[in-house]
Structure formats: C-alpha cells, structure tokens
Design an enzyme around this catalytic site. Structure first.
Site, PDB file in Angstrom:
ATOM      1  N   GLU A  89       7.370  25.044  39.247  1.00 61.43           N
ATOM      2  CA  GLU A  89       7.186  26.488  39.076  1.00 61.43           C
ATOM      3  C   GLU A  89       8.295  27.332  39.688  1.00 61.43           C
ATOM      4  O   GLU A  89       8.346  28.538  39.456  1.00 61.43           O
ATOM      5  CB  GLU A  89       5.828  26.909  39.659  1.00 61.43           C
ATOM      6  CG  GLU A  89       5.727  26.852  41.172  1.00 61.43           C
ATOM      7  CD  GLU A  89       5.380  25.493  41.752  1.00 61.43           C
ATOM      8  OE1 GLU A  89       5.001  25.439  42.939  1.00 61.43           O
ATOM      9  OE2 GLU A  89       5.475  24.476  41.040  1.00 61.43           O
ATOM     10  N   CYS A 140       2.842  18.449  44.213  1.00 66.52           N
ATOM     11  CA  CYS A 140       3.089  18.257  45.646  1.00 66.52           C
ATOM     12  C   CYS A 140       1.799  17.789  46.338  1.00 66.52           C
ATOM     13  O   CYS A 140       1.351  16.682  46.110  1.00 66.52           O
ATOM     14  CB  CYS A 140       3.690  19.518  46.260  1.00 66.52           C
ATOM     15  SG  CYS A 140       4.466  19.240  47.876  1.00 66.52           S
ATOM     16  N   HIS A 183       8.232  20.922  42.786  1.00 63.93           N
ATOM     17  CA  HIS A 183       7.626  22.189  42.354  1.00 63.93           C
ATOM     18  C   HIS A 183       8.271  22.654  41.049  1.00 63.93           C
ATOM     19  O   HIS A 183       9.330  23.271  41.064  1.00 63.93           O
ATOM     20  CB  HIS A 183       7.788  23.246  43.454  1.00 63.93           C
ATOM     21  CG  HIS A 183       6.908  22.996  44.626  1.00 63.93           C
ATOM     22  ND1 HIS A 183       5.623  23.476  44.691  1.00 63.93           N
ATOM     23  CD2 HIS A 183       7.088  22.269  45.744  1.00 63.93           C
ATOM     24  CE1 HIS A 183       5.059  23.075  45.816  1.00 63.93           C
ATOM     25  NE2 HIS A 183       5.926  22.342  46.481  1.00 63.93           N
TER      26      HIS A 183
END
Length: 185
Positions: A165, A75, A163
């Site tokens: 994660e 990002c 993202h």
C-alpha cells in the site's frame, strides 16, 4: 461491486490499504480488529488482515481465517496467519523498515507471480515468518528474509511481509489487483 473488509491491526499504513482497494473500485470497509466476523455489517468477498505493532494486539483477527473467503495478510497479518496455522514467527535479523529487493520464487502464484522475477518493496523485518504452516508454499524471499510471501491456494490464504500500500513498493498496486482477481474468481 466486490466487497473487501480490511481488518485494522493498528498498523500505521492500514488506511492506505483501504484507499488502495477503493482506488481499484472495491467497496472497501475498514473494521477494528476487536470486531468479530459475525458482527460485520457487510458480506465480504475477501479479507485483508493489516499490519500492526505486535501479536499481542491482534484482537479477533484469527477468527477471520474461518470465514470462507480469500484472505490476504500484510506484514503482521501474514505473521498472524502463519502463527495461527502452525508455522513459526520470530524476530528478524534485520529489524526496521527498509527498501528490499524481493525474489519471486513461484511465477505461477496468483498473488505474487506477476511480479516475477523480482521487485523492490518497502518492508519491516522486526518480526517475520520463520517456518511455513502446513499447506503453504513459499512464493517470495529476499537476502534479509527467507519468507517474504506465502500462499495456500487451496484455502485461498495469502501473505506478504512487505507493504504493497505504500509508494515505496514498486508494484504494490499489482498485489491488490491480483488479490481482487482471486476474490472475484
């Protein structure tokens, strides 16, 4: 054991980036972005530049692009790479966080290629890369963002707008696994 430093750009998910790497057996260290690379207490095999709120708070993060190890920008981390190396970053047309279908445009890319032909991701598009820096290839796009991922394999610099994660990203673990392979190569 592979050591990866996660540079914290004050994003809300940064701790999950470290956790995702630890779950893969990586010796993952979280450092504040005010820490210059020469002050690291470990010798990293790779660096992750985390997401964050804005470019005004990137601290020493640009200096990590000079460390001779692979770098993954997530990002804001990807935007920082583009901005520092001659690309452009601007406001996205879409804005906030959303579930997005990303089209992988380079199935040979070592970071995103295994996700081909498309995958669902969780991404913020408040800001995004508008033009790639010299040496980078477009590796993914979506209908809301022209540059969802980019790679410069010669310099081992990689970025994703999304993202990996977070649980909302379908194949997020694969991004970290692929980056780990890049770091171990």
């Amino acid at each position: 054991m592979t050591t990866i430093v996660v540079v914290d750009n004050h994003g809300q998910f940064t701790h999950l980036e470290q956790r995702s790497l630890r779950d893969l057996g990586v010796d993952a260290h979280l450092v504040d972005n005010e820490t210059p690379p020469e002050d690291l207490e470990v010798d990293p095999d790779g660096i992750v530049l985390s997401g964050g709120p804005d470019m005004d708070r990137i601290g020493e993060s640009p200096a990590y692009l000079e460390v001779d190890v692979p770098v993954l920008g997530i990002c804001l981390g990807m935007q920082l790479i583009a901005d520092q190396l001659g690309g452009t970053v601007g406001s996205g047309d879409y804005g906030g966080y959303a579930d997005v279908t990303v089209e992988i445009v380079d199935s040979d890319d070592p970071l995103t290629g295994s996700l081909a032909p498309e995958t669902r991701v969780w991404a913020s598009h408040a800001d995004e890369v508008k033009t790639l820096p010299e040496g980078f290839e477009l590796t993914a796009r979506s209908d809301v963002c022209g540059v969802e991922a980019m790679s410069d394999t010669d310099r081992d610099l990689y970025g994703v707008q999304w993202h990996p994660e977070v649980a909302h990203t379908e194949e997020g673990e694969a991004i970290f696994e692929n980056f780990l392979e890049i770091c171990e190569a």
